[in-house]
Write a protein that holds these residues in place. Structure first.
Motif, PDB file in Angstrom:
ATOM      1  N   ASN A   1       0.811  -1.220   0.000  1.00 23.71           N
ATOM      2  CA  ASN A   1       0.000   0.000   0.000  1.00 23.71           C
ATOM      3  C   ASN A   1       0.841   1.266   0.000  1.00 23.71           C
ATOM      4  O   ASN A   1       0.290   2.366  -0.023  1.00 23.71           O
ATOM      5  CB  ASN A   1      -0.969  -0.002   1.181  1.00 23.71           C
ATOM      6  CG  ASN A   1      -0.292   0.278   2.500  1.00 23.71           C
ATOM      7  OD1 ASN A   1       0.867  -0.098   2.721  1.00 23.71           O
ATOM      8  ND2 ASN A   1      -1.006   0.919   3.409  1.00 23.71           N
TER       9      ASN A   1
ATOM     10  N   TRP B   1     -11.006  -0.311  -4.974  1.00 22.84           N
ATOM     11  CA  TRP B   1     -10.638  -0.503  -3.566  1.00 22.84           C
ATOM     12  C   TRP B   1     -11.731  -1.161  -2.726  1.00 22.84           C
ATOM     13  O   TRP B   1     -11.453  -1.603  -1.612  1.00 22.84           O
ATOM     14  CB  TRP B   1     -10.253   0.830  -2.937  1.00 22.84           C
ATOM     15  CG  TRP B   1      -8.841   1.225  -3.226  1.00 22.84           C
ATOM     16  CD1 TRP B   1      -7.721   0.814  -2.566  1.00 22.84           C
ATOM     17  CD2 TRP B   1      -8.391   2.134  -4.249  1.00 22.84           C
ATOM     18  NE1 TRP B   1      -6.595   1.397  -3.119  1.00 22.84           N
ATOM     19  CE2 TRP B   1      -6.977   2.210  -4.155  1.00 22.84           C
ATOM     20  CE3 TRP B   1      -9.038   2.884  -5.237  1.00 22.84           C
ATOM     21  CZ2 TRP B   1      -6.203   2.999  -5.003  1.00 22.84           C
ATOM     22  CZ3 TRP B   1      -8.266   3.661  -6.085  1.00 22.84           C
ATOM     23  CH2 TRP B   1      -6.870   3.726  -5.966  1.00 22.84           C
ATOM     24  N   GLY B   2     -12.957  -1.189  -3.182  1.00 24.38           N
ATOM     25  CA  GLY B   2     -14.040  -1.744  -2.373  1.00 24.38           C
ATOM     26  C   GLY B   2     -14.571  -0.706  -1.406  1.00 24.38           C
ATOM     27  O   GLY B   2     -15.093   0.330  -1.815  1.00 24.38           O
ATOM     28  N   ASP B   3     -14.450  -0.949  -0.115  1.00 23.57           N
ATOM     29  CA  ASP B   3     -14.946  -0.032   0.911  1.00 23.57           C
ATOM     30  C   ASP B   3     -14.025   1.179   1.020  1.00 23.57           C
ATOM     31  O   ASP B   3     -12.822   1.027   1.290  1.00 23.57           O
ATOM     32  CB  ASP B   3     -15.017  -0.733   2.270  1.00 23.57           C
ATOM     33  CG  ASP B   3     -15.875  -1.978   2.254  1.00 23.57           C
ATOM     34  OD1 ASP B   3     -16.537  -2.230   1.236  1.00 23.57           O
ATOM     35  OD2 ASP B   3     -15.870  -2.717   3.261  1.00 23.57           O
TER      36      ASP B   3
ATOM     37  N   ALA C   1     -14.628   3.824   6.380  1.00 27.27           N
ATOM     38  CA  ALA C   1     -14.999   3.404   5.034  1.00 27.27           C
ATOM     39  C   ALA C   1     -16.475   3.032   4.977  1.00 27.27           C
ATOM     40  O   ALA C   1     -17.037   2.497   5.931  1.00 27.27           O
ATOM     41  CB  ALA C   1     -14.147   2.222   4.596  1.00 27.27           C
TER      42      ALA C   1
ATOM     43  N   ARG D   1      -6.920 -11.691  -3.256  1.00 25.78           N
ATOM     44  CA  ARG D   1      -6.962 -10.311  -2.760  1.00 25.78           C
ATOM     45  C   ARG D   1      -6.698  -9.283  -3.851  1.00 25.78           C
ATOM     46  O   ARG D   1      -6.999  -8.093  -3.688  1.00 25.78           O
ATOM     47  CB  ARG D   1      -5.966 -10.130  -1.619  1.00 25.78           C
ATOM     48  CG  ARG D   1      -4.489 -10.237  -2.015  1.00 25.78           C
ATOM     49  CD  ARG D   1      -3.594  -9.958  -0.832  1.00 25.78           C
ATOM     50  NE  ARG D   1      -2.179 -10.040  -1.172  1.00 25.78           N
ATOM     51  CZ  ARG D   1      -1.200  -9.616  -0.388  1.00 25.78           C
ATOM     52  NH1 ARG D   1      -1.497  -9.074   0.794  1.00 25.78           N
ATOM     53  NH2 ARG D   1       0.043  -9.723  -0.757  1.00 25.78           N
TER      54      ARG D   1
ATOM     55  N   TRP E   1      -8.948  -6.438  -5.442  1.00 22.30           N
ATOM     56  CA  TRP E   1      -8.990  -5.085  -4.882  1.00 22.30           C
ATOM     57  C   TRP E   1      -7.559  -4.602  -4.664  1.00 22.30           C
ATOM     58  O   TRP E   1      -6.614  -5.393  -4.659  1.00 22.30           O
ATOM     59  CB  TRP E   1      -9.696  -5.060  -3.521  1.00 22.30           C
ATOM     60  CG  TRP E   1     -11.090  -5.559  -3.519  1.00 22.30           C
ATOM     61  CD1 TRP E   1     -12.239  -4.844  -3.724  1.00 22.30           C
ATOM     62  CD2 TRP E   1     -11.516  -6.913  -3.288  1.00 22.30           C
ATOM     63  NE1 TRP E   1     -13.336  -5.651  -3.627  1.00 22.30           N
ATOM     64  CE2 TRP E   1     -12.932  -6.926  -3.371  1.00 22.30           C
ATOM     65  CE3 TRP E   1     -10.859  -8.116  -3.012  1.00 22.30           C
ATOM     66  CZ2 TRP E   1     -13.684  -8.086  -3.191  1.00 22.30           C
ATOM     67  CZ3 TRP E   1     -11.598  -9.266  -2.844  1.00 22.30           C
ATOM     68  CH2 TRP E   1     -12.996  -9.254  -2.927  1.00 22.30           C
TER      69      TRP E   1
ATOM     70  N   PRO F   1      -5.054  -2.412  -1.873  1.00 21.34           N
ATOM     71  CA  PRO F   1      -5.043  -2.055  -0.452  1.00 21.34           C
ATOM     72  C   PRO F   1      -5.267  -0.563  -0.260  1.00 21.34           C
ATOM     73  O   PRO F   1      -4.920   0.246  -1.131  1.00 21.34           O
ATOM     74  CB  PRO F   1      -3.628  -2.461  -0.005  1.00 21.34           C
ATOM     75  CG  PRO F   1      -2.797  -2.313  -1.245  1.00 21.34           C
ATOM     76  CD  PRO F   1      -3.702  -2.723  -2.385  1.00 21.34           C
ATOM     77  N   ILE F   2      -5.852  -0.195   0.879  1.00 26.16           N
ATOM     78  CA  ILE F   2      -6.012   1.234   1.189  1.00 26.16           C
ATOM     79  C   ILE F   2      -4.622   1.872   1.227  1.00 26.16           C
ATOM     80  O   ILE F   2      -3.719   1.390   1.921  1.00 26.16           O
ATOM     81  CB  ILE F   2      -6.713   1.424   2.545  1.00 26.16           C
ATOM     82  CG1 ILE F   2      -8.091   0.754   2.536  1.00 26.16           C
ATOM     83  CG2 ILE F   2      -6.836   2.905   2.879  1.00 26.16           C
ATOM     84  CD1 ILE F   2      -9.059   1.297   1.524  1.00 26.16           C
TER      85      ILE F   2
ATOM     86  N   GLN G   1      -7.427  -0.928   7.230  1.00 26.57           N
ATOM     87  CA  GLN G   1      -6.964  -1.587   6.016  1.00 26.57           C
ATOM     88  C   GLN G   1      -7.915  -2.724   5.641  1.00 26.57           C
ATOM     89  O   GLN G   1      -8.511  -3.379   6.499  1.00 26.57           O
ATOM     90  CB  GLN G   1      -5.543  -2.139   6.218  1.00 26.57           C
ATOM     91  CG  GLN G   1      -4.915  -2.782   5.000  1.00 26.57           C
ATOM     92  CD  GLN G   1      -4.839  -1.851   3.807  1.00 26.57           C
ATOM     93  OE1 GLN G   1      -5.793  -1.776   3.004  1.00 26.57           O
ATOM     94  NE2 GLN G   1      -3.738  -1.111   3.704  1.00 26.57           N
ATOM     95  N   ASN G   2      -8.070  -2.944   4.339  1.00 24.37           N
ATOM     96  CA  ASN G   2      -8.803  -4.105   3.852  1.00 24.37           C
ATOM     97  C   ASN G   2      -8.221  -5.355   4.521  1.00 24.37           C
ATOM     98  O   ASN G   2      -7.007  -5.573   4.474  1.00 24.37           O
ATOM     99  CB  ASN G   2      -8.651  -4.192   2.333  1.00 24.37           C
ATOM    100  CG  ASN G   2      -9.440  -5.309   1.695  1.00 24.37           C
ATOM    101  OD1 ASN G   2      -9.493  -6.417   2.208  1.00 24.37           O
ATOM    102  ND2 ASN G   2     -10.042  -5.032   0.554  1.00 24.37           N
TER     103      ASN G   2
ATOM    104  N   TRP H   1      -5.555  -7.423   3.041  1.00 24.44           N
ATOM    105  CA  TRP H   1      -4.232  -6.821   2.873  1.00 24.44           C
ATOM    106  C   TRP H   1      -3.555  -6.533   4.212  1.00 24.44           C
ATOM    107  O   TRP H   1      -2.495  -5.942   4.256  1.00 24.44           O
ATOM    108  CB  TRP H   1      -4.344  -5.532   2.051  1.00 24.44           C
ATOM    109  CG  TRP H   1      -4.596  -5.820   0.608  1.00 24.44           C
ATOM    110  CD1 TRP H   1      -5.806  -5.922  -0.017  1.00 24.44           C
ATOM    111  CD2 TRP H   1      -3.612  -6.056  -0.410  1.00 24.44           C
ATOM    112  NE1 TRP H   1      -5.653  -6.206  -1.354  1.00 24.44           N
ATOM    113  CE2 TRP H   1      -4.299  -6.289  -1.620  1.00 24.44           C
ATOM    114  CE3 TRP H   1      -2.221  -6.088  -0.401  1.00 24.44           C
ATOM    115  CZ2 TRP H   1      -3.633  -6.561  -2.811  1.00 24.44           C
ATOM    116  CZ3 TRP H   1      -1.567  -6.349  -1.589  1.00 24.44           C
ATOM    117  CH2 TRP H   1      -2.268  -6.586  -2.774  1.00 24.44           C
TER     118      TRP H   1
END
Length: 517
Positions: free
Chosen positions: A89, A147-149, A167, A494, A497, A499-500, A513-514, A517
């Motif tokens: 990240n 990134w998702g959320d 998020a 993984r 997506w 990672p944040i 963090q996701n 990740w």
């Protein structure tokens, strides 16, 4: 300034003049919104992140979409771990795109806050508000897809405390995006009221809504039938408008982008990310379309310098199983330039995977003075062919198999490539789904869509591991290019997506963090 293929009606809006504005940074709100010029400068600032180097200006087609089954990063070294799905990240490219997208969101929020009470004509305020709300939603769609959320910020960050936010779940973000876009479709202008596809039109909104709902219907949210029905509905709005059709020449769609031509006869190009000049002519709004993702050329001559970073896989060759398909010769470039000479790849000597992506060719640029990196070539964010294929896919998924409309839409795209191809028939839902997967590859390769398509279909990890290893092991894959198989060693679940980014974690103490990740 773009060249127009047909004369404009007097009522057509001057999109060209709008994008001639040099932003050079965002205009402070205190000096904006007092007249039409200042409002349009602020509006341009909301559009500007689209063309940033971290987004469509370079990294979208260079760093973020070179991990798919049709292309690979053609270098035996990498400074960008994104190319191999081997990153953390702290990756600078990852952090830069996140920052650019939230910059666009913050500018949009500021615009929506300050435009209230502006003395500018109410009709203009309504139209510009619609464009800004769409752009904000599009930036969020990109964030949620990658990134998702992510945090859903709907107020400008004049107050630093606004940065502190947890998020929002991706499913909720997608619903917000769809709702926002649906809410502005009648606020913006029809496509035939604009001078070109750089501005947001009703067709842009409807077409991107189809894309949003297809994403919602697939991985990871799997909202299913309702989402696919909505995708079909919005794609039909574009088709039923009667404003767009396929240009009979596939090649011309892309030479127009290179030649600075707006095609208002067919309007196949519904939304383009605009670039101007080559950063040597007083403008600083050139992009890297064609230099980074075009044909290799080791000299900055009349053909235009090309890094040749994007090369094709055997899968793309094999997908063009119809020898009469005109798209193959354009999308797969079998020549390159060295020291001013045009040279041809030797496919009999296993040089298939030496071939570069040919969709954006600098040799068609009209500028006499060319920069090594920067070009005025626009990037197609939405084409009518994409809308037709989305409509075909959505109908198939929503109604348990290909409808007559779905078959017709698919065949319209296929017959532009080969007018004599047989009609599609006799396919069940699964077979038609595969036909769409393959046709989107043939038609839309290298347009920044394939990776996200693979993800929403649930095919991404297998494509980049099992399938990539099999391709590199194929006897036709030249051993000198075997490094293209390295991505398979790093790709896992993984990687659907990102990672944040570290910058967000360092400043926003409410986000986590996701967990993957």
């Amino acid at each position: 300034m773009k060249k127009i293929l047909i004369p404009l009606l007097a009522a057509t809006l001057a999109a060209c003049d709008f994008f001639d504005v040099e932003t050079g940074g965002f205009i402070p709100p205190e000096t904006s919104y007092v007249d039409r010029k200042s409002v349009e400068m602020a509006l341009t600032g909301v559009y500007a992140p689209l063309s940033d180097l971290s987004f469509y200006g370079r990294d979208w087609f260079y760093a973020f979409n070179l991990q798919d089954d049709l292309s690979y990063y053609d270098r035996n070294y990498t400074k960008q771990e994104l190319f191999l799905n081997n990153y953390t990240n702290t990756n600078a490219t990852l952090n830069n795109l996140w920052t650019t997208l939230y910059l666009g969101i913050d500018r949009a929020n500021s615009f929506l806050e300050y435009i209230q009470g502006s003395p500018v004509d109410e009709a203009l305020v309504t139209r510009y508000t619609g464009e800004v709300r769409f752009l904000r939603a599009y930036y969020y769609f990109t964030l949620a897809s990658l990134w998702g959320d992510v945090p859903l910020r709907l107020q400008s960050t004049r107050d630093a405390g606004a940065l502190q936010m947890p998020a929002t779940p991706a499913a909720e973000l997608f619903r917000f995006v769809a709702s926002e876009m649906e809410g502005v479709v009648d606020l913006v202008e029809p496509a035939d009221r604009l001078a070109g596809p750089g501005r947001i039109s009703q067709s842009t909104v409807a077409g991107i809504l189809a894309r949003v709902y297809l994403k919602m219907g697939g991985f990871p949210t799997h909202m299913g039938k309702e989402a696919y029905e909505k995708a079909a509905y919005w794609a039909r709005q574009v088709v039923d408008s009667g404003l767009h059709t396929l240009n009979p020449s596939y090649e011309e769609v892309f030479t127009n982008l290179c030649k600075d031509v707006y095609d208002l006869q067919y309007r196949e190009s519904i939304w383009e990310i605009e670039f101007k000049g080559n950063n040597q002519d007083g403008h600083t709004t050139g992009g890297c379309v064609g230099s980074y993702n075009g044909v290799y050329n080791n000299q900055n001559d009349s053909y235009g310098f090309g890094y040749g970073y994007v090369s094709v896989t055997l899968k793309l060759f094999d997908l063009y199983d119809d020898p009469a398909d005109t798209r193959r010769a354009w999308n797969i470039c079998e020549y390159y330039y060295r020291n001013g000479e045009k040279l041809w790849r030797n496919l009999n000597n296993k040089q298939h995977v030496y071939c570069n992506a040919g969709k954006f060719r600098r040799e068609y640029e009209l500028s006499g003075t060319r920069d090594k990196d920067y070009t005025p070539i626009n990037f197609p964010a939405l084409r009518y062919a994409d809308v037709l294929l989305m409509l075909a896919e959505a109908e198939n998924e929503a109604y348990g198999g290909p409808t007559g409309l779905a078959l017709d839409c698919l065949d319209r795209v296929r017959r532009r490539a080969n007018p004599l191809c047989a009609a599609t028939e006799g396919l069940d839902q699964a077979a038609f789904r595969q036909a769409i997967v393959d046709e989107r590859a043939r038609e839309l390769c290298f347009e920044g869509l394939r990776k996200q398509d693979l993800i929403r279909w649930g095919l991404y990890v297998e494509a980049m591991t099992v399938e990539r290893r099999a391709q590199v092991a194929d006897p036709r894959w030249h051993a000198n290019k075997s490094y293209a198989g390295a991505v398979a060693d790093y790709t896992e679940y993984r990687h659907n997506w990102y990672p944040i980014p570290s910058k967000e974690l360092a400043t926003n103490f409410q986000i986590e963090q996701n967990p993957l990740w």
